[in-house]
Design a protein around this motif. Structure first.
Motif, PDB file in Angstrom:
ATOM      1  N   GLY A  89      41.861  28.417  13.187  1.00 28.68           N
ATOM      2  CA  GLY A  89      41.555  27.854  14.492  1.00 28.68           C
ATOM      3  C   GLY A  89      41.517  28.818  15.655  1.00 28.68           C
ATOM      4  N   VAL A  90      40.721  29.887  15.572  1.00 32.30           N
ATOM      5  CA  VAL A  90      40.672  30.880  16.645  1.00 32.30           C
ATOM      6  C   VAL A  90      39.248  30.966  17.193  1.00 32.30           C
ATOM      7  CG1 VAL A  90      41.024  33.302  17.249  1.00 32.30           C
ATOM      8  CG2 VAL A  90      42.558  32.205  15.606  1.00 32.30           C
ATOM      9  N   SER A  91      39.115  30.851  18.523  1.00 30.30           N
ATOM     10  CA  SER A  91      37.810  31.016  19.154  1.00 30.30           C
ATOM     11  C   SER A  91      37.978  31.631  20.533  1.00 30.30           C
ATOM     12  CB  SER A  91      37.074  29.675  19.263  1.00 30.30           C
ATOM     13  OG  SER A  91      37.751  28.808  20.152  1.00 30.30           O
ATOM     14  N   ALA A  92      36.885  32.203  21.039  1.00 34.21           N
ATOM     15  CA  ALA A  92      36.909  32.820  22.362  1.00 34.21           C
ATOM     16  C   ALA A  92      35.597  32.523  23.066  1.00 34.21           C
ATOM     17  CB  ALA A  92      37.109  34.327  22.248  1.00 34.21           C
ATOM     18  N   LEU A  93      35.685  32.249  24.354  1.00 32.95           N
ATOM     19  CA  LEU A  93      34.531  32.044  25.212  1.00 32.95           C
ATOM     20  C   LEU A  93      34.682  32.974  26.404  1.00 32.95           C
ATOM     21  CD1 LEU A  93      31.999  30.507  26.176  1.00 32.95           C
ATOM     22  CD2 LEU A  93      33.556  28.821  27.193  1.00 32.95           C
ATOM     23  N   LEU A  94      33.690  33.831  26.641  1.00 33.57           N
ATOM     24  CA  LEU A  94      33.679  34.746  27.772  1.00 33.57           C
ATOM     25  C   LEU A  94      32.489  34.388  28.651  1.00 33.57           C
ATOM     26  CD1 LEU A  94      34.131  38.133  25.860  1.00 33.57           C
ATOM     27  CD2 LEU A  94      35.930  36.681  26.824  1.00 33.57           C
ATOM     28  N   ILE A  95      32.721  34.236  29.949  1.00 32.38           N
ATOM     29  CA  ILE A  95      31.644  33.922  30.874  1.00 32.38           C
ATOM     30  C   ILE A  95      31.667  34.957  31.983  1.00 32.38           C
ATOM     31  CG2 ILE A  95      30.689  32.239  32.489  1.00 32.38           C
ATOM     32  CD1 ILE A  95      32.013  30.057  30.784  1.00 32.38           C
ATOM     33  N   GLY A  96      30.578  35.666  32.143  1.00 31.92           N
ATOM     34  CA  GLY A  96      30.471  36.696  33.169  1.00 31.92           C
ATOM     35  C   GLY A  96      29.976  36.120  34.475  1.00 31.92           C
ATOM     36  N   LYS A  97      30.490  36.638  35.569  1.00 30.05           N
ATOM     37  CA  LYS A  97      30.010  36.265  36.887  1.00 30.05           C
ATOM     38  C   LYS A  97      28.631  36.879  37.064  1.00 30.05           C
ATOM     39  CE  LYS A  97      31.099  36.859  41.750  1.00 30.05           C
ATOM     40  NZ  LYS A  97      31.962  37.558  42.698  1.00 30.05           N
ATOM     41  N   SER A  98      27.681  36.098  37.507  1.00 28.86           N
ATOM     42  CA  SER A  98      26.323  36.620  37.648  1.00 28.86           C
ATOM     43  C   SER A  98      26.259  37.683  38.747  1.00 28.86           C
ATOM     44  CB  SER A  98      25.347  35.492  37.943  1.00 28.86           C
ATOM     45  OG  SER A  98      25.749  34.806  39.093  1.00 28.86           O
ATOM     46  N   GLY A  99      25.313  38.575  38.610  1.00 27.34           N
ATOM     47  CA  GLY A  99      25.151  39.668  39.545  1.00 27.34           C
ATOM     48  C   GLY A  99      24.434  40.809  38.868  1.00 27.34           C
ATOM     49  N   ASP A 100      24.765  42.026  39.257  1.00 26.92           N
ATOM     50  CA  ASP A 100      24.101  43.202  38.701  1.00 26.92           C
ATOM     51  C   ASP A 100      24.305  43.305  37.199  1.00 26.92           C
ATOM     52  OD1 ASP A 100      23.371  43.891  41.253  1.00 26.92           O
ATOM     53  OD2 ASP A 100      25.083  45.214  41.555  1.00 26.92           O
TER      54      ASP A 100
END
Length: 104
Positions: A89-100
């Protein structure tokens, strides 16, 4: 592992492995769900050589054995999640802040 400029990377782990790397130059929000295992957040300046990112207070590496959510401020690097120990049961979600986009 690939380096991506999309603003979201999700990885459901079934063994020890790394997610794709997300451009984190403008900041990254993360949600890590852990049943049993360990996930660390890693960063790289060149997109190839990754090391564990310190938490904002600088005193602890971003390595988690329990589910967590948080964010890292602006940093000029690639960011990925690496599962270093896996049972279930291991998961990861990464969300980057928009920009350059990436410098390279």
């Amino acid at each position: 592992m690939a380096n991506v400029t999309a603003n979201e990377v999700q990885k459901i782990f079934s063994t020890t492995d790394s997610s794709d790397a997300l451009w984190g130059g403008n900041g990254v929000a993360y949600q890590i769900v852990i049943g049993t295992g360990t996930v660390k957040l890693e960063g790289s300046l060149d997109g190839t050589n990754f090391v564990t990112i310190p938490l904002p207070d600088g005193s602890t590496a971003a390595s988690f054995t329990a589910s967590t959510i948080g964010s890292l401020r602006k940093m000029p690097m690639w960011v990925r999640a690496t599962c270093t120990a896996y049972t279930s049961g291991v998961s990861a979600l990464l969300i980057g802040k928009s920009g350059d986009g990436p410098l390279a």
